[in-house]
Design a protein around this motif. Structure first.
Motif, PDB file in Angstrom:
ATOM      1  N   TRP A   1       0.776  -1.174  -0.198  1.00 24.51           N
ATOM      2  CA  TRP A   1      -0.177   0.078  -0.192  1.00 24.51           C
ATOM      3  C   TRP A   1       0.964   1.179  -0.017  1.00 24.51           C
ATOM      4  CZ3 TRP A   1      -4.968  -0.032  -1.090  1.00 24.51           C
ATOM      5  CH2 TRP A   1      -5.723  -1.401  -0.743  1.00 24.51           C
ATOM      6  N   GLY A   2       1.990   1.170  -0.614  1.00 25.28           N
ATOM      7  CA  GLY A   2       2.860   2.429  -0.802  1.00 25.28           C
ATOM      8  C   GLY A   2       3.710   2.605   0.476  1.00 25.28           C
ATOM      9  N   ARG A   3       4.076   1.590   1.280  1.00 26.37           N
ATOM     10  CA  ARG A   3       4.914   1.493   2.389  1.00 26.37           C
ATOM     11  C   ARG A   3       6.324   1.046   1.907  1.00 26.37           C
ATOM     12  NH1 ARG A   3       0.267  -1.171   4.979  1.00 26.37           N
ATOM     13  NH2 ARG A   3      -0.729   0.467   6.351  1.00 26.37           N
ATOM     14  N   SER A   4       6.500   0.276   0.923  1.00 29.26           N
ATOM     15  CA  SER A   4       7.969  -0.255   0.680  1.00 29.26           C
ATOM     16  C   SER A   4       8.909   0.645   0.357  1.00 29.26           C
ATOM     17  CB  SER A   4       7.848  -1.120  -0.658  1.00 29.26           C
ATOM     18  OG  SER A   4       7.807  -0.147  -1.902  1.00 29.26           O
ATOM     19  N   GLU A   5      10.108   0.555   0.720  1.00 29.45           N
ATOM     20  CA  GLU A   5      11.182   1.368   0.396  1.00 29.45           C
ATOM     21  C   GLU A   5      11.262   1.739  -1.068  1.00 29.45           C
ATOM     22  OE1 GLU A   5      14.647   3.621   0.322  1.00 29.45           O
ATOM     23  OE2 GLU A   5      13.629   2.994   2.104  1.00 29.45           O
ATOM     24  N   LEU A   6      11.059   0.806  -2.022  1.00 32.34           N
ATOM     25  CA  LEU A   6      11.125   1.203  -3.470  1.00 32.34           C
ATOM     26  C   LEU A   6       9.925   2.386  -3.620  1.00 32.34           C
ATOM     27  CD1 LEU A   6      11.569  -1.986  -5.050  1.00 32.34           C
ATOM     28  CD2 LEU A   6      13.033  -0.240  -4.983  1.00 32.34           C
ATOM     29  N   ALA A   7       8.901   2.005  -3.197  1.00 35.24           N
ATOM     30  CA  ALA A   7       7.798   3.166  -3.414  1.00 35.24           C
ATOM     31  C   ALA A   7       8.027   4.541  -2.850  1.00 35.24           C
ATOM     32  CB  ALA A   7       6.277   2.823  -2.646  1.00 35.24           C
ATOM     33  N   GLN A   8       8.806   4.642  -1.615  1.00 32.47           N
ATOM     34  CA  GLN A   8       9.126   5.839  -0.822  1.00 32.47           C
ATOM     35  C   GLN A   8      10.222   6.508  -1.699  1.00 32.47           C
ATOM     36  OE1 GLN A   8       7.373   6.835   2.043  1.00 32.47           O
ATOM     37  NE2 GLN A   8       5.918   5.576   1.193  1.00 32.47           N
ATOM     38  N   SER A   9      11.177   5.699  -1.943  1.00 31.15           N
ATOM     39  CA  SER A   9      12.438   6.336  -2.476  1.00 31.15           C
ATOM     40  C   SER A   9      12.612   6.409  -3.974  1.00 31.15           C
ATOM     41  CB  SER A   9      13.594   5.627  -2.016  1.00 31.15           C
ATOM     42  OG  SER A   9      13.820   4.330  -2.467  1.00 31.15           O
ATOM     43  N   ARG A  10      11.815   5.644  -4.743  1.00 32.04           N
ATOM     44  CA  ARG A  10      11.996   5.618  -6.171  1.00 32.04           C
ATOM     45  C   ARG A  10      10.694   5.793  -6.989  1.00 32.04           C
ATOM     46  NH1 ARG A  10      16.656   2.464  -8.564  1.00 32.04           N
ATOM     47  NH2 ARG A  10      18.026   2.325  -6.843  1.00 32.04           N
ATOM     48  N   ASN A  11       9.611   5.930  -6.161  1.00 31.92           N
ATOM     49  CA  ASN A  11       8.484   6.298  -6.734  1.00 31.92           C
ATOM     50  C   ASN A  11       7.841   4.757  -7.539  1.00 31.92           C
ATOM     51  OD1 ASN A  11       7.459   8.708  -5.852  1.00 31.92           O
ATOM     52  ND2 ASN A  11       9.128   9.520  -7.604  1.00 31.92           N
ATOM     53  N   ASN A  12       8.630   3.756  -7.169  1.00 29.69           N
ATOM     54  CA  ASN A  12       8.491   2.458  -7.773  1.00 29.69           C
ATOM     55  C   ASN A  12       7.272   1.535  -7.211  1.00 29.69           C
ATOM     56  OD1 ASN A  12       8.599  -0.148  -9.027  1.00 29.69           O
ATOM     57  ND2 ASN A  12      10.704   0.134  -9.347  1.00 29.69           N
TER      58      ASN A  12
END
Length: 119
Positions: free
Chosen positions: A35-46
């Motif tokens: 739900w947008g919590r991952s490191e990739l989502a946070q740091s890379r918009n991935n």
């Protein structure tokens, strides 16, 4: 941000542009990024854990990521001439996308949650 609701317009834009169901796109993003919590989502918009050239891709924005993945899903998984096309169901996409029944269950369950909340 741990809520993909702010990206609803991007999922709908991707559906309108590429014909990939917005709820399906959101459910995959929720599954792959917690739900947008991952490191990739946070740091890379991935939001999808998408890779390119052997490493995880960086996107300029969540919208760019959603549009990229929708375009790629349409061309590669959801078009009869795509290299990973096995049909139009979640199970068919999963054959080459992830390959585990657990993924199908997660995505299906999240799609149900989204559809229930939207009513």
């Amino acid at each position: 941000m741990y809520n993909l609701k702010d990206y609803a317009g991007y999922f709908l834009e991707a559906e309108a542009t590429y014909g990939v169901n917005a709820t399906f796109l959101a459910a995959i993003a929720a599954t792959e990024s917690g739900w947008g919590r991952s490191e990739l989502a946070q740091s890379r918009n991935n939001l999808y854990g998408w890779k390119g050239d052997g490493s995880y891709k960086y996107f300029d924005s969540p919208r760019d990521c959603i549009m990229h993945v929708a375009r790629s899903l349409k061309a590669n998984y959801l078009s009869p001439d795509g290299p990973y096309f096995r049909g139009y169901t979640i199970e068919a996409v999963n054959v080459c996308y992830c390959g585990t029944s657990h993924w199908v269950n997660l995505v299906s369950g999240i799609m149900s949650q989204i559809n229930t909340r939207a009513k």
